[in-house]
Write an enzyme that holds these catalytic residues in place. Structure first.
Site, PDB file in Angstrom:
ATOM      1  N   GLY A   1      60.322  30.065  44.238  1.00 56.73           N
ATOM      2  CA  GLY A   1      59.101  30.783  44.583  1.00 56.73           C
ATOM      3  C   GLY A   1      57.975  30.551  43.592  1.00 56.73           C
ATOM      4  O   GLY A   1      56.825  30.880  43.859  1.00 56.73           O
ATOM      5  N   ASN A   2      58.316  30.022  42.422  1.00 54.88           N
ATOM      6  CA  ASN A   2      57.336  29.726  41.364  1.00 54.88           C
ATOM      7  C   ASN A   2      56.626  30.982  40.860  1.00 54.88           C
ATOM      8  O   ASN A   2      55.551  30.895  40.270  1.00 54.88           O
ATOM      9  CB  ASN A   2      56.299  28.703  41.848  1.00 54.88           C
ATOM     10  CG  ASN A   2      55.650  27.947  40.691  1.00 54.88           C
ATOM     11  OD1 ASN A   2      56.320  27.614  39.718  1.00 54.88           O
ATOM     12  ND2 ASN A   2      54.368  27.678  40.798  1.00 54.88           N
TER      13      ASN A   2
ATOM     14  N   ALA B 217      30.093  42.394  40.930  1.00 55.59           N
ATOM     15  CA  ALA B 217      29.445  42.288  39.609  1.00 55.59           C
ATOM     16  C   ALA B 217      29.573  43.587  38.822  1.00 55.59           C
ATOM     17  O   ALA B 217      30.085  43.602  37.722  1.00 55.59           O
ATOM     18  CB  ALA B 217      27.972  41.913  39.768  1.00 55.59           C
ATOM     19  N   PHE B 218      29.028  44.689  39.361  1.00 53.47           N
ATOM     20  CA  PHE B 218      29.175  46.027  38.769  1.00 53.47           C
ATOM     21  C   PHE B 218      28.575  46.137  37.369  1.00 53.47           C
ATOM     22  O   PHE B 218      29.015  46.952  36.565  1.00 53.47           O
ATOM     23  CB  PHE B 218      30.645  46.448  38.741  1.00 53.47           C
ATOM     24  CG  PHE B 218      31.381  46.164  40.022  1.00 53.47           C
ATOM     25  CD1 PHE B 218      31.037  46.830  41.187  1.00 53.47           C
ATOM     26  CD2 PHE B 218      32.384  45.215  40.074  1.00 53.47           C
ATOM     27  CE1 PHE B 218      31.683  46.559  42.375  1.00 53.47           C
ATOM     28  CE2 PHE B 218      33.043  44.936  41.255  1.00 53.47           C
ATOM     29  CZ  PHE B 218      32.693  45.612  42.417  1.00 53.47           C
TER      30      PHE B 218
ATOM     31  N   MET C 240      25.409  41.315  46.032  1.00 54.20           N
ATOM     32  CA  MET C 240      26.719  41.324  45.370  1.00 54.20           C
ATOM     33  C   MET C 240      27.691  42.246  46.091  1.00 54.20           C
ATOM     34  O   MET C 240      28.660  42.717  45.512  1.00 54.20           O
ATOM     35  CB  MET C 240      26.568  41.720  43.905  1.00 54.20           C
ATOM     36  CG  MET C 240      25.707  42.929  43.664  1.00 54.20           C
ATOM     37  SD  MET C 240      25.219  43.067  41.926  1.00 54.20           S
ATOM     38  CE  MET C 240      23.917  44.276  42.035  1.00 54.20           C
TER      39      MET C 240
ATOM     40  N   GLU D 226      25.561  53.741  42.210  1.00 56.13           N
ATOM     41  CA  GLU D 226      26.261  54.229  41.016  1.00 56.13           C
ATOM     42  C   GLU D 226      26.694  55.697  41.021  1.00 56.13           C
ATOM     43  O   GLU D 226      27.735  56.019  40.441  1.00 56.13           O
ATOM     44  CB  GLU D 226      25.372  53.996  39.784  1.00 56.13           C
ATOM     45  CG  GLU D 226      25.112  52.534  39.486  1.00 56.13           C
ATOM     46  CD  GLU D 226      24.107  52.366  38.358  1.00 56.13           C
ATOM     47  OE1 GLU D 226      24.516  51.903  37.285  1.00 56.13           O
ATOM     48  OE2 GLU D 226      22.926  52.698  38.562  1.00 56.13           O
TER      49      GLU D 226
END
Length: 1321
Positions: free
Chosen positions: A266-267, A804-805, A1045, A1268
């Protein structure tokens, strides 16, 4: 065996097209292959470690044994290309597009408003698509569990759930038509009704699911799969050889020849080691074509499972066994199944194998404690023969070490059924309910004598409390041979405390918590066993009613929520989109993978890739940078240092300079020193690893706020603000209380990491910069000054950002400058895309805060004086931290009229990576301190916190502490409506009753307000400009300074232009944000993007509309297209610049007064939680939010912003923890270590109400900024947890105030509950 140099050929399909790969690179993952080689960029890079789901694709294979086609959702970032032989890969581009036809999965997430920034959307789409391919009529639980491996940072998940809930045919309710949304009339607020009123979206508008339209599995692959091919496949790359044996004998021979070569199935383990730990294996053996490893045999005494079976296959095997065996024989299967359902996300479970889980021997493996306790064995095989080995304490030798020999493989695992009178249970506790590694887990088995409660045999294994899983033999000895009674278990608890010892410095930390968990889990097992014995009539002892909830799972059923908003006026034109819930303008493109992000831009001729080299020391002189070895490596072109910068080597901000590249000294781990450019990302990474930097350590390192205070290490200025006479107020108060709280930092975790492409034009020093930034003009200025060229030679282009925030402003400009220097020096295009770990290390996050307070108050709850001291951990550079500390003081009052109020703030300079702007800009930290004070006052007085809040609310026209007048009428309305909508008082009584009736399960409820100032205190930042073109065909191109964004600014701008020009929104296009079109822009931040840019676009549109007035008068019945054509021939300009001057805001800190904000956005949030006091795990049962956003321009976008901000706040206050080493090294560098909220963290009932009848004369169309403010409302969950903890502490005889730091993780909540088990450690 095949010759070492021979390369075989891979044959697979991608989106129905045949791929013949003659030279696959063993180190290449499917993600890079899709993006770079096939140019299928819809599949995104989010973390590179299988932890976010952004790279999800569907991989289908034909099973010649069962004649079935198996579809699996898989993380492309972990799937080696060499494993794709005979597979069919389907990406988001392969299921539908806007150019041809959408798939319903794409359409529904878009129309349900479940795509904001859109970066996670293709992964969501492909996970859901795969689920529907396997199960066209899923339950809601199927959907949420299926999506558990996918993260989103924007939406808050609710709209994604609602969009995909529509596929759940069993849920026949009105909520399918938009999640129970309600539109309130213009003049009154209507209570939510379950009558299917028009909402945010309607299922009726959506395409039906038609499985017959899906891509068929290629018949050629079926034919190839039917051919028994036992030849070994070998693929040789630049450094690595990949060998895939076709038979078991060949596999054993390869392990003899290459005993150190790992087996990769499965890596999910080896892949992470290679990617993140730099471990290199010259040979990889991948036995995915060895049929014996996948054989499953059911016997009367249990089931034998091939070691190569994935967790998904194992889950199916166990489910079948539970159905096939008598119930009393299935306890082991049920326990194991319970754990499997919680192992990572579905994408990992589809590939991670049973054998890999055992052989990797991780101490917090969810399966091995259960396998060990449940008497499981495995068959180990080598050329020398086979042996059956018990999976027990002797099998595990140490961290990631077992008794398996290097040449041995695990062939199969035998899982025995439980015997009569035997019971097995599994337990786990993790930082997040799903898709998270366990903190502590356990497997426990007890076997009783016939018809007796005397223990014949017991086995208890813990994971997460040592280097290996731990068998607590001494504890078991206390129990075996004795009756299962309280005295027996009491002795066992005491022995367990002594048996599990963890040093304070033990890896993983949380020492007291982990030790208490071992006791709590044993106690839960005790209750389950008592229940079992009672059901078997072995004992008549009942579990006390108050304790029964301790073994019940926390509630998890997601209920439809309400989204209530104002409808538009009846008189409004049907064509006018303002005020309507219009879909995000790019949502469909985002859902189909067609939306272009920075790193999706095509590779340009001669392009180089840049990788940053960062400091490994927290504070040191740079003695020498040796990159001679790096330059010798294949593909490496150059190394960029500070000496290569032709212009400014520092970026000035807020009175401080920040080095672009460190030259003489480094001041934190992660500071950028130089950069390697090479012809590929892989070569650049190897080059970066080869750079050797010599340091001379400097001893005066500062990491904590306390150390900074002691050493007087601050960024100036330090601010103070005061109203009234605080000292007098404290003296005259009837009671005074002092407290403090520490609030941790927060990583932005935008899904798209920092990304750049800089292209030298080739003449007159022009540079084209494509990047993901909130502030293109700042990046333009930075690049120009760094290269010492005029700004008019640098054009910055931003199509969209994948989140981005606040985190893509300052550091982004510096990174753009470094990339530009590389392009300047080499004369070639240079691309830089940070990996998740680099991004988290370099870019910083939200400032942690230590807040101290002193409150004076009366016995009636009125607070007369409050004194606050704020210390933020700014990190090694000032960045925006001084401004953050200032904004903290401006929100010192939150929503409360405290007559005597003082605040002091300081940004501490430390040797951690510099922190920066983050959604809320200090307010979420500041106001949490204020609300903690309110909470403590309530606890001190023996009152309820909501009573103290209500007593102290602003209630009439008032002045803030900086002398700005405002009317709190809508704040009070929000409070009253939230109390009413949430049915707060009745629920408070119900919670009190619940807490009396339950000893270890407690509920809590909290309601908190926010008064959030909108706009930039520096007036010049509030301006905006726009450029609007009307083309001869009547279509309109709008350019403005805002960047998209995910917050929907382009969509709202499109609505503005549609209204002002009186044309359909479909005629309006917004291409990108570019400094070529609109110069001197301000950052898209402070919840002011639509306010400013909307007004600028409105101005430009009005100019154009007025120019067309004479033409409209001449031809009043003409069409828009007629008028535009006429205007062109009459030589009327069809292009206009719009400008908005913005509010004249300012704050005079010397006078401690000013008008720093244009207006306030008000909101109130109420949340209820249920807490397991034994483990600290909680579930948010319900959240109600009432927000005053004036008149919403787009309710669907605004509600999405409210919910997304709330969930980000929930993460900040209850989950997200940044961990540093004692020497300042960031440990949490990806989703594996840093947990943001997931689907499992969404409130089970999530209601949002937009306050009706509100308006705002200070912003466009009477709207308000909303990006916000509601982050802080996530603290309602924090305080609800604290309320539940308070109830638990009351049971323990503890009353009064107590400190609960943020985030209120399960660890902190559990330890604060002070149960009998936390006391024992």
């Amino acid at each position: 065996m095949a010759e070492q140099t021979r390369n075989d050929v891979l044959v697979f399909y991608v989106n129905g097209k045949k791929i013949i790969e003659e030279n696959p690179d063993p180190e290449a993952m499917l993600l890079s292959y899709l993006r770079k080689k096939l140019r299928l960029t819809g599949t995104k890079y989010g973390c590179g470690g299988g932890g976010c789901g952004a790279c999800t694709v569907m991989v289908s294979r034909y099973d010649p044994q069962t004649k079935n086609i198996n579809h699996s959702s898989i993380n492309a970032c972990l799937l080696p290309v060499c494993q794709l032989d005979k597979a069919a890969v389907t990406t988001v581009e392969g299921i539908g597009s806007t150019k041809t036809k959408l798939h319903p999965v794409q359409e529904r997430i878009a129309k349900a408003h479940g795509s904001q920034c859109g970066f996670c959307t293709p992964g969501m789409v492909m996970t859901m698509y795969t689920l529907l391919r396997n199960n066209p009529q899923p339950t809601l639980e199927d959907v949420t569990k299926g999506l558990a491996g996918n993260l989103c940072r924007c939406t808050g998940y609710r709209p994604i759930i609602d969009g995909y809930r529509t596929f759940c045919q069993s849920e026949n309710c009105c909520q399918l038509n938009g999640s129970g949304c309600n539109v309130s009339s213009e003049n009154e607020s209507v209570e939510p009704k379950e009558n299917g009123q028009p909402g945010l979206f309607s299922k009726d508008d959506m395409l039906p699911l038609d499985p017959t339209q899906d891509l068929i599995f290629p018949p050629e692959l079926m034919r190839l799969a039917e051919i028994k091919d036992q030849t070994t496949q070998r693929f040789c790359g630049e450094r690595m050889t990949w060998i895939s044996p076709g038979s078991l004998d060949e596999l054993l021979q390869l392990k003899t020849v290459y005993p150190q070569a790992p087996l990769v199935m499965g890596n999910t383990n080896i892949g992470l080691d290679m990617k993140f730990k730099g471990i290199f294996y010259p040979v990889i053996i991948s036995p995915t074509r060895v049929p014996e490893l996948f054989k499953v045999t059911q016997k009367s005494e249990g089931v034998c499972v091939g070691a190569g079976c994935s967790m998904t296959v194992l889950k199916s095997v166990l489910e079948n066994s539970i159905n096939d065996f008598p119930p009393e024989n299935t306890h082991m299967f049920q326990a194991l199944l319970q754990q499997i359902n919680l192992v990572s996300g579905q994408q990992i479970r589809n590939v991670a194998t049973l054998g890999g889980n055992i052989a990797s021997a991780f101490p917090n493996s969810d399966l091995t404690p259960v396998l060990a306790a449940g008497r499981c064995t495995l068959v180990a095989l080598s050329k020398d023969g086979r042996r059956r080995v018990p999976i027990d304490k002797d099998f595990f030798l140490g961290f990631a070490k077992t008794i398996l020999k290097p040449d041995e493989i695990v062939l199969s695992v035998f899982i025995p059924s439980t015997r009569p009178n035997e019971i097995v249970h599994a337990f786990r506790h993790a930082p997040r309910k799903e898709s998270a590694l366990a903190t502590v887990n356990a497997g426990m088995r007890v076997w009783f004598n016939e018809n007796s409660n005397v223990v014949k045999e017991i086995s208890i294994y813990y994971g997460g409390v040592g280097a290996t899983i731990l068998s607590v033999d001494c504890t078991c000895q206390q129990i075996v041979g004795r009756p299962w009674k309280e005295a027996t278990l009491s002795d066992a608890y005491s022995t367990l405390v002594d048996e599990i010892k963890l040093e304070p410095s033990a890896p993983g930390g949380k020492v007291d918590f982990r030790r208490s968990l071992t006791l709590s889990l044993l106690f839960k097992f005790n209750l389950l066993v008592l229940q079992y014995l009672k059901e078997k009539d072995v004992t008549q002892r009942e579990i006390p009613q108050k304790m029964q909830s301790a073994i019940q799972p926390l509630p998890k059923h997601i209920q439809p929520g309400y989204q209530e908003f104002q409808n538009v006026l009846e008189s409004q034109s049907a064509q006018d989109p303002v005020g309507r819930p219009m879909m995000h303008r790019s949502a469909l493109s985002q859902a189909t993978g067609e939306a272009v992000y920075c790193d999706d831009l095509p590779h340009t001729d001669g392009e180089l890739f840049l990788v940053i080299v960062t400091s490994s020391r927290p504070h040191a002189k740079i003695i020498h940078i040796d990159f001679s070895e790096a330059l010798k490596l294949s593909g490496v072109v150059d190394v960029i240092t500070a000496k290569d910068i032709p212009g400014k080597k520092f970026r000035p901000f807020a009175g401080y300079d920040e080095a672009v590249l460190a030259e003489d000294e480094v001041t934190c781990v992660g500071q950028m020193i130089c950069a390697v450019v090479a012809d590929s990302k892989a070569h650049a990474k190897r080059g970066a690893a080869a750079v050797k930097i010599s340091y001379e350590d400097l001893q005066d390192c500062i990491f904590t706020v306390e150390e900074a205070i002691e050493k007087d290490s601050f960024f100036l200025p330090r601010r103070t603000i005061e109203r009234g006479d605080v000292e007098k107020g404290l003296r005259e108060a009837e009671q005074v209380y002092e407290g403090e709280i520490q609030i941790g930092g927060q990583e932005h975790f935008y899904l798209e990491t920092q990304s750049f492409l800089v292209i030298p034009v080739g003449e007159e020093k022009e540079m084209k910069v494509y990047l993901s930034t909130q502030h293109p003009t700042l990046a333009q200025e930075a690049v120009a000054e760094t290269l010492r060229i005029p700004s008019n030679r640098v054009s910055c282009h931003v199509k969209r950002l994948g989140g981005a925030f606040g985190g893509k402003i300052i550091k982004t400009a510096i990174l753009a400058s470094i990339t530009a220097v590389a392009a300047w020096k080499t004369g070639r295009p240079v691309r830089c895309v940070l990996e998740r770990g680099e991004d988290m290390l370099i870019t910083g996050g939200r400032d942690p805060l230590w807040g101290k307070y002193k409150a004076g108050f009366m016995r009636n709850g009125k607070i007369t004086a409050a004194d606050f001291q704020y210390y933020t951990n700014a990190g090694n550079t000032a960045d925006k931290s001084v401004l953050v500390a200032e904004k903290m003081l401006l929100h010192l009052d939150n929503a409360y009229n405290i007559p005597n109020l003082r605040g002091r703030s300081a940004a501490c300079k430390t040797n951690l990576p510099s922190n920066t702007a983050f959604r809320g800009f200090g307010v979420p930290q500041s106001v949490l301190v204020v609300e903690s004070m309110i909470n403590d006052v309530a606890l001190k007085l023996g009152c309820l916190p909501e009573e103290i809040r209500e007593i102290n609310l602003y209630k009439e026209v008032s002045l803030t502490h900086y002398k700005m007048e405002f009317d709190p009428e809508n704040l009070v309305r929000c409070w009253n409506e939230c109390m009413e909508k949430a049915d707060f008082r009745r629920r408070r009584q119900a919670i009190d009753l619940f807490n009396q009736q339950n000893q270890f399960r407690k509920q809590g409820i909290a309601i908190v307000p926010i008064k959030y100032g909108i706009g930039f205190p520096d007036g010049f930042l509030n301006q905006a400009a726009a450029l609007v073109h009307i083309y001869k065909d009547g279509t309109v191109l709008v350019s403005h300074g805002g960047t998209e964004m995910g917050q929907g600014v382009h969509t709202k701008i499109q609505q503005v232009a549609s209204r002002e020009l009186n044309i359909p929104a479909s005629l309006i296009h917004i291409s990108e944000t570019s400094t070529q079109c609109v110069p001197n822009t301000c950052a898209s931040a402070a919840s002011f993007g639509t306010d400013a840019n909307g007004m600028a676009v409105k101005d430009a549109c009005q100019i154009l509309y007025n120019r067309l007035e004479p033409i409209r008068k001449k031809n009043p019945k003409g069409t828009w297209q007629n008028w535009i054509s006429t205007a062109f021939f009459e030589k009327i300009s069809l292009s206009a610049t719009g400008y908005y001057r913005g509010h004249d805001l300012d704050m005079n800190w010397e006078k401690q007064e000013g008008k720093p904000y244009a207006y306030f956005t008000y909101a109130v949030g109420c949340s209820e939680v249920e807490l397991d006091s034994l483990t600290g795990e909680y579930r948010t049962l319900r959240t109600d939010i009432v927000v005053d956003i004036g008149r919403s321009i787009n309710p669907s976008i605004d509600i999405g912003q409210i919910e997304g901000a709330f969930m980000q706040g929930l993460g900040l206050y209850t989950m997200e923890e940044l961990k540093f080493s004692p020497s300042g090294v960031l440990y949490t560098r990806g989703p594996g270590q840093y947990k943001i909220p997931s689907f499992c963290d969404v409130p089970l009932k999530f209601n949002v109400y937009l306050l009706a009848g509100s308006s705002n004369p200070h912003a466009i169309y009477s709207s308000k900024g909303i990006g916000e403010p509601t982050v802080f409302l996530g603290s309602s969950v924090f305080f609800a947890v604290k309320d539940a903890v308070t109830a638990a502490r009351k049971d323990a005889g503890l009353t009064g105030p107590f400190q609960l730091n943020s985030p209120a993780t399960p660890e902190r909540a559990c330890l604060a509950c002070t149960t009998r088990f936390t006391k024992m450690v």
